[in-house]
Design an enzyme around this catalytic site. Structure first.
Site, PDB file in Angstrom:
ATOM      1  CB  CYS A 182      -0.920  -0.003   1.211  1.00  0.00           C
ATOM      2  SG  CYS A 182      -0.074  -0.197   2.775  1.00  0.00           S
ATOM      3  N   GLY A 183       0.341   2.368  -0.309  1.00  0.00           N
ATOM      4  CA  GLY A 183       1.148   3.568  -0.373  1.00  0.00           C
ATOM      5  C   GLY A 183       2.024   3.621  -1.603  1.00  0.00           C
TER       6      GLY A 183
END
Length: 229
Positions: free
Chosen positions: A96-97
């Site tokens: 994620c990110g």
């Protein structure tokens, strides 16, 4: 802060709760853009140095002449003592990110030779230290925490919306503080994917511990490198 509505026993309750910050941050090396992350804008100096080390752009902190963090402009400017050799291949990771790496090679990492033994009973207090020290997680949830441990206690701890960013921050802080990582343990709140395993191999850690499941590639790599997963 944001207003949160909790549904419990048939009723909604409204209250305020901190929300974790997320923003794009660009790393410039010798004036050239190397990467832009979606990350939590804390410890950005550690994030930049850890990422550059993991990706082989620097071999140590001695190759960094200047480092300037501008949180408002979302830029980290790094000036090296050598010309920038910019990688050409970009790989978006499973994190994620918007995780980013330039290589998934594991062949150039030496197998782990540290004979560190860890009893199952030792793991629980270490993971408890990880979550007790994860202040953003405890106040807002929605972030990952990663820590470096010597089997007895947590030495360094970082949090971020991305697992990879949090581990980059841990390595960066270790480099800034001159703290060896070889033979240590990595504790993580998120899953150990192949790129997380690769970062652990770079650091020379003996063991990666997570409360969530690993992936097939990380298991295969851990077996080849002699890392306990």
């Amino acid at each position: 802060m944001a207003y949160i509505y909790r549904y419990e026993q048939g009723h909604f309750t409204q209250f305020e709760k901190p929300v974790v910050r997320e923003q794009p941050v660009t790393i410039l090396v010798n004036g050239e853009e190397v990467a832009t992350f979606l990350c939590t804008p804390e410890k950005l100096d550690y994030l930049a140095v850890g990422f550059l080390a993991f990706e082989g752009i620097i071999s140590g902190l001695d190759e960094v002449r200047e480092l300037d963090v501008d949180v408002e402009q979302s830029v980290v400017e790094v000036v090296l003592t050598k010309p920038l050799v910019k990688p050409t291949k970009r790989i978006f990771t499973s994190g994620c990110g918007m995780g980013l790496t330039f290589s998934l090679r594991l062949s150039h990492y030496a197998p782990c030779t540290d004979d560190i033994r860890l009893a199952p009973e030792q793991i629980f207090p270490l993971m408890q230290q990880l979550f007790e020290g994860a202040t953003m997680y405890n106040t807002s949830r929605g972030v990952h925490a990663v820590a470096l441990s010597d089997t007895q206690r947590v030495l360094l701890l970082s949090e971020d919306v991305g697992r990879h960013n949090a581990l980059d921050k841990v390595l960066g802080e270790a480099l800034f503080k001159g703290l060896p990582t070889r033979g240590r343990l990595i504790l993580s709140s998120g899953r150990i994917s192949s790129e997380m395993l690769r970062k652990g191999a770079y650091m020379g850690v003996s063991c990666l511990i997570s409360r969530t499941s690993p992936t097939t590639l990380s298991i295969e790599a851990a077996k080849r490198l002699g890392i306990t997963l």
